[in-house]
Design a protein around this motif. Structure first.
Motif, PDB file in Angstrom:
ATOM      1  N   LYS A  28       8.007  -1.208  -2.688  1.00 24.20           N
ATOM      2  CA  LYS A  28       7.560  -2.569  -1.977  1.00 24.20           C
ATOM      3  C   LYS A  28       5.840  -2.158  -2.120  1.00 24.20           C
ATOM      4  O   LYS A  28       5.140  -2.629  -3.126  1.00 24.20           O
ATOM      5  CB  LYS A  28       7.526  -3.229  -0.653  1.00 24.20           C
ATOM      6  CG  LYS A  28       6.772  -4.249  -0.810  1.00 24.20           C
ATOM      7  CD  LYS A  28       7.043  -5.364   0.229  1.00 24.20           C
ATOM      8  CE  LYS A  28       6.448  -7.060   0.481  1.00 24.20           C
ATOM      9  NZ  LYS A  28       7.218  -7.476   1.426  1.00 24.20           N
ATOM     10  N   CYS A  29       4.781  -1.164  -1.375  1.00 21.54           N
ATOM     11  CA  CYS A  29       3.511  -1.068  -1.834  1.00 21.54           C
ATOM     12  C   CYS A  29       3.486   0.056  -3.131  1.00 21.54           C
ATOM     13  O   CYS A  29       2.292  -0.871  -3.497  1.00 21.54           O
ATOM     14  CB  CYS A  29       3.158  -0.008  -0.523  1.00 21.54           C
ATOM     15  SG  CYS A  29       3.127  -1.142   1.386  1.00 21.54           S
ATOM     16  N   ALA A  30       3.796   0.214  -3.067  1.00 23.89           N
ATOM     17  CA  ALA A  30       4.041   0.434  -5.267  1.00 23.89           C
ATOM     18  C   ALA A  30       3.949  -0.048  -5.467  1.00 23.89           C
ATOM     19  O   ALA A  30       3.337  -0.174  -6.940  1.00 23.89           O
ATOM     20  CB  ALA A  30       5.043   2.131  -4.847  1.00 23.89           C
ATOM     21  N   LYS A  31       5.131  -1.072  -5.310  1.00 27.07           N
ATOM     22  CA  LYS A  31       5.123  -2.074  -6.910  1.00 27.07           C
ATOM     23  C   LYS A  31       4.473  -3.385  -7.210  1.00 27.07           C
ATOM     24  O   LYS A  31       3.858  -3.248  -8.054  1.00 27.07           O
ATOM     25  CB  LYS A  31       6.516  -2.732  -6.386  1.00 27.07           C
ATOM     26  CG  LYS A  31       7.350  -4.322  -7.572  1.00 27.07           C
ATOM     27  CD  LYS A  31       8.456  -4.986  -6.984  1.00 27.07           C
ATOM     28  CE  LYS A  31       8.696  -5.653  -7.820  1.00 27.07           C
ATOM     29  NZ  LYS A  31       9.742  -6.670  -8.038  1.00 27.07           N
ATOM     30  N   ARG A  32       3.811  -2.943  -6.004  1.00 25.38           N
ATOM     31  CA  ARG A  32       2.076  -4.112  -5.565  1.00 25.38           C
ATOM     32  C   ARG A  32       1.070  -3.442  -6.129  1.00 25.38           C
ATOM     33  O   ARG A  32       0.183  -3.850  -6.391  1.00 25.38           O
ATOM     34  CB  ARG A  32       2.400  -4.549  -4.066  1.00 25.38           C
ATOM     35  CG  ARG A  32       2.893  -5.396  -3.259  1.00 25.38           C
ATOM     36  CD  ARG A  32       2.938  -5.349  -2.400  1.00 25.38           C
ATOM     37  NE  ARG A  32       2.074  -6.558  -2.029  1.00 25.38           N
ATOM     38  CZ  ARG A  32       1.116  -6.549  -0.753  1.00 25.38           C
ATOM     39  NH1 ARG A  32       1.790  -6.191   0.625  1.00 25.38           N
ATOM     40  NH2 ARG A  32      -0.435  -6.891  -0.608  1.00 25.38           N
ATOM     41  N   GLN A  33       1.226  -2.121  -6.425  1.00 26.04           N
ATOM     42  CA  GLN A  33      -0.283  -1.953  -6.813  1.00 26.04           C
ATOM     43  C   GLN A  33       0.050  -1.326  -8.614  1.00 26.04           C
ATOM     44  O   GLN A  33      -0.970  -0.723  -8.909  1.00 26.04           O
ATOM     45  CB  GLN A  33      -0.846  -0.687  -6.494  1.00 26.04           C
ATOM     46  CG  GLN A  33      -1.095  -0.179  -4.450  1.00 26.04           C
ATOM     47  CD  GLN A  33      -1.741  -1.509  -3.931  1.00 26.04           C
ATOM     48  OE1 GLN A  33      -2.593  -1.100  -5.156  1.00 26.04           O
ATOM     49  NE2 GLN A  33      -1.461  -2.293  -3.670  1.00 26.04           N
ATOM     50  N   GLY A  34       1.407  -1.720  -8.956  1.00 29.16           N
ATOM     51  CA  GLY A  34       1.440  -1.406 -10.496  1.00 29.16           C
ATOM     52  C   GLY A  34       1.881   0.047 -10.725  1.00 29.16           C
ATOM     53  O   GLY A  34       2.332  -0.168 -12.171  1.00 29.16           O
ATOM     54  N   VAL A  35       2.400   0.669  -9.514  1.00 26.16           N
ATOM     55  CA  VAL A  35       2.126   2.442 -10.422  1.00 26.16           C
ATOM     56  C   VAL A  35       3.861   2.729  -9.852  1.00 26.16           C
ATOM     57  O   VAL A  35       4.441   3.427 -10.551  1.00 26.16           O
ATOM     58  CB  VAL A  35       1.781   3.243  -9.308  1.00 26.16           C
ATOM     59  CG1 VAL A  35       0.452   3.329  -9.119  1.00 26.16           C
ATOM     60  CG2 VAL A  35       1.838   3.312  -8.264  1.00 26.16           C
ATOM     61  N   GLY A  36       4.662   1.616  -8.899  1.00 23.73           N
ATOM     62  CA  GLY A  36       6.279   2.178  -9.233  1.00 23.73           C
ATOM     63  C   GLY A  36       6.594   3.430  -7.786  1.00 23.73           C
ATOM     64  O   GLY A  36       5.910   4.404  -8.147  1.00 23.73           O
ATOM     65  N   ALA A  37       7.546   3.328  -7.405  1.00 23.91           N
ATOM     66  CA  ALA A  37       7.711   4.117  -6.287  1.00 23.91           C
ATOM     67  C   ALA A  37       8.651   5.286  -7.136  1.00 23.91           C
ATOM     68  O   ALA A  37       8.545   7.002  -6.156  1.00 23.91           O
ATOM     69  CB  ALA A  37       9.073   3.552  -5.190  1.00 23.91           C
TER      70      ALA A  37
END
Length: 129
Positions: A28-37
């Motif tokens: 979820k954090c990675a998605k919110r930062q636009g980098v993707g998990a």
């Protein structure tokens, strides 16, 4: 990993793990930062293989870890969770810096080196080594 059936412990069975460390990446954090998990996971795996050859580390995408920091990524290791901590990184952090923070050098020693010396029981004679 052995093909033999694992030993039983009551209702649970145990087997040896094919890795010695685990890193959780909050998807979820990675998605919110636009980098993707998946991108974070693959970058960390690549850096771990380069920086720590011979160590078996599993990098896993997880669901929300519950911290939800703004403009940051949340990661966790078994050691950080034992201490009740989550690790927060800027998405622009270098993979090498993240690896050093996630798995400090002391965590890379063989497991036996982390065990304290055995002390003889009070009144018992010391055993020769």
């Amino acid at each position: 990993m052995s093909k033999a059936w694992p030993k039983a412990r009551g209702d649970a069975r145990s087997a040896s793990a094919p890795w010695t460390e685990i890193v959780l990446v909050c998807a979820k954090c990675a998605k919110r930062q636009g980098v993707g998990a998946k991108a974070v996971r693959s970058g960390l795996k690549r850096e771990l293989k380069r920086a720590r050859p011979g160590r078996k580390v599993r990098v896993v995408e997880s669901g929300c870890l519950g911290l939800c920091p703004k403009r940051s990524l949340t990661l966790a290791t078994a050691e950080s969770l034992r201490d009740g901590r989550l690790l927060v990184f800027a998405p622009s952090a270098e993979p090498d810096a993240i690896v050093r923070a996630l798995l400090p050098e002391r965590a890379l020693l063989p497991e036996r080196a982390l065990l304290p010396e055995r002390q003889p029981l009070a009144g018992a004679p010391a055993r020769p080594r």
